[in-house]
Design an enzyme around this catalytic site. Structure first.
Site, PDB file in Angstrom:
ATOM      1  N   HIS A 187       0.820  -1.217   0.000  1.00 21.04           N
ATOM      2  CA  HIS A 187       0.000   0.000   0.000  1.00 21.04           C
ATOM      3  C   HIS A 187       0.852   1.265   0.000  1.00 21.04           C
ATOM      4  O   HIS A 187       0.322   2.375  -0.008  1.00 21.04           O
ATOM      5  CB  HIS A 187      -0.975   0.015   1.178  1.00 21.04           C
ATOM      6  CG  HIS A 187      -0.337  -0.203   2.520  1.00 21.04           C
ATOM      7  ND1 HIS A 187       0.483   0.725   3.118  1.00 21.04           N
ATOM      8  CD2 HIS A 187      -0.401  -1.256   3.372  1.00 21.04           C
ATOM      9  CE1 HIS A 187       0.883   0.273   4.296  1.00 21.04           C
ATOM     10  NE2 HIS A 187       0.371  -0.934   4.477  1.00 21.04           N
ATOM     11  N   HIS A 188       2.190   1.113   0.023  1.00 20.90           N
ATOM     12  CA  HIS A 188       3.114   2.235  -0.167  1.00 20.90           C
ATOM     13  C   HIS A 188       2.879   3.362   0.841  1.00 20.90           C
ATOM     14  O   HIS A 188       2.991   4.551   0.499  1.00 20.90           O
ATOM     15  CB  HIS A 188       3.012   2.784  -1.592  1.00 20.90           C
ATOM     16  CG  HIS A 188       2.987   1.727  -2.650  1.00 20.90           C
ATOM     17  ND1 HIS A 188       4.059   0.893  -2.903  1.00 20.90           N
ATOM     18  CD2 HIS A 188       2.008   1.327  -3.503  1.00 20.90           C
ATOM     19  CE1 HIS A 188       3.751   0.047  -3.870  1.00 20.90           C
ATOM     20  NE2 HIS A 188       2.508   0.289  -4.244  1.00 20.90           N
ATOM     21  N   CYS A 189       2.562   2.983   2.070  1.00 19.38           N
ATOM     22  CA  CYS A 189       2.305   3.975   3.123  1.00 19.38           C
ATOM     23  C   CYS A 189       1.178   4.928   2.726  1.00 19.38           C
ATOM     24  O   CYS A 189       1.189   6.110   3.094  1.00 19.38           O
ATOM     25  CB  CYS A 189       3.571   4.765   3.456  1.00 19.38           C
ATOM     26  SG  CYS A 189       4.963   3.745   3.973  1.00 19.38           S
ATOM     27  N   ALA A 190       0.232   4.422   1.942  1.00 19.88           N
ATOM     28  CA  ALA A 190      -0.867   5.266   1.456  1.00 19.88           C
ATOM     29  C   ALA A 190      -2.161   4.460   1.435  1.00 19.88           C
ATOM     30  O   ALA A 190      -2.826   4.352   0.404  1.00 19.88           O
ATOM     31  CB  ALA A 190      -0.542   5.805   0.068  1.00 19.88           C
ATOM     32  N   GLN A 191      -2.529   3.902   2.582  1.00 26.05           N
ATOM     33  CA  GLN A 191      -3.729   3.069   2.636  1.00 26.05           C
ATOM     34  C   GLN A 191      -5.012   3.822   2.281  1.00 26.05           C
ATOM     35  O   GLN A 191      -5.884   3.249   1.611  1.00 26.05           O
ATOM     36  CB  GLN A 191      -3.835   2.419   4.014  1.00 26.05           C
ATOM     37  CG  GLN A 191      -2.798   1.311   4.220  1.00 26.05           C
ATOM     38  CD  GLN A 191      -2.823   0.734   5.619  1.00 26.05           C
ATOM     39  OE1 GLN A 191      -2.417   1.393   6.566  1.00 26.05           O
ATOM     40  NE2 GLN A 191      -3.305  -0.476   5.742  1.00 26.05           N
TER      41      GLN A 191
END
Length: 233
Positions: A187-191
């Site tokens: 999630h690339h620190c972007a949930q």
């Protein structure tokens, strides 16, 4: 946008800390033009070692701030009932410094400066534009984000059909790894952004100064092979 945010923040007496980890390694950054009070970036995203980064701050603000760690070199003098902090930046560098990584980060900065950050940015955009052109050749591949020319060197995607993931990005990344292609999955620190797209995760290919269009072709070939592995062909 950062300069405008800075103007509005200062208008109400607030200070602005800019996270430059995704900008400083990729394009020219002028902290004075941004109007930032502080700007931080990490070394490992710009060819440097892990575990080290840079905090730039306006000198008058740094001078007014107390140290947050105690140790050697952060004091000028110590007495029984008083002490005097060292000058900036030494008062924030308590104890034995991370000498080896600082040298490594300095070498990375010098190398990128030698290339020219305008050239770094142009190369990334060229590779990303080629990826945006080639990746649609893979059936069921959906690219997220703005069109070529409005993005950096990052292309995020999924193999998805009618809103359903055909291959989970973690599985996809494992297959690509076997083919010698490294991507990031998750999630690339972007949930919240993943929630917006209605997916649990995505795969992300990131181009930098060492990547080429030939490697984009290898990515496309590996994605097609992943489709075969999962019985989609």
């Amino acid at each position: 946008p950062v300069a405008e945010i800075s103007r509005r923040a200062h208008a109400v007496g607030a200070l602005l800390l800019v996270d430059g980890a995704q900008s400083v390694p990729h394009l020219p950054v002028d902290v004075q033009a941004l109007g930032a009070d502080f700007l931080a970036f990490s070394g490992h995203k710009m060819l440097g070692p892990t575990g080290i980064g840079v905090l730039w701050g306006r000198k008058e603000l740094l001078q007014a701030m107390p140290p947050f760690q105690g140790g050697g070199d952060m004091i000028k003098s110590v007495h029984l009932r008083s002490s005097e902090w060292n000058d900036v930046p030494h008062k924030f560098e308590a104890g034995t410094p991370n000498v080896a990584d600082a040298i490594g980060l300095g070498a990375a900065v010098d190398y990128l400066a030698g290339l020219g950050m305008e050239n770094v940015h142009a190369h990334e955009q060229a590779v990303a534009a080629y990826a945006m052109k080639r990746l649609p050749d893979v059936p069921d591949l959906q690219i997220y984000g703005p069109p070529a020319g409005e993005r950096g060197g990052v292309v995020t995607f999924n193999l998805i059909r009618d809103g359903e993931l055909l291959i989970h990005p973690h599985d996809l990344a494992s297959i690509l790894d076997r083919e010698g292609v490294a991507v990031r999955a998750g999630h690339h620190c972007a949930q919240p952004l993943m929630d917006h797209f209605g997916v649990p995760a995505t795969a992300r290919a990131s181009a930098y100064v060492y990547n080429t269009e030939d490697e984009v072709d290898r990515l496309v070939e590996a994605l097609c092979k992943a489709r075969v592995v999962f019985g989609l062909e």
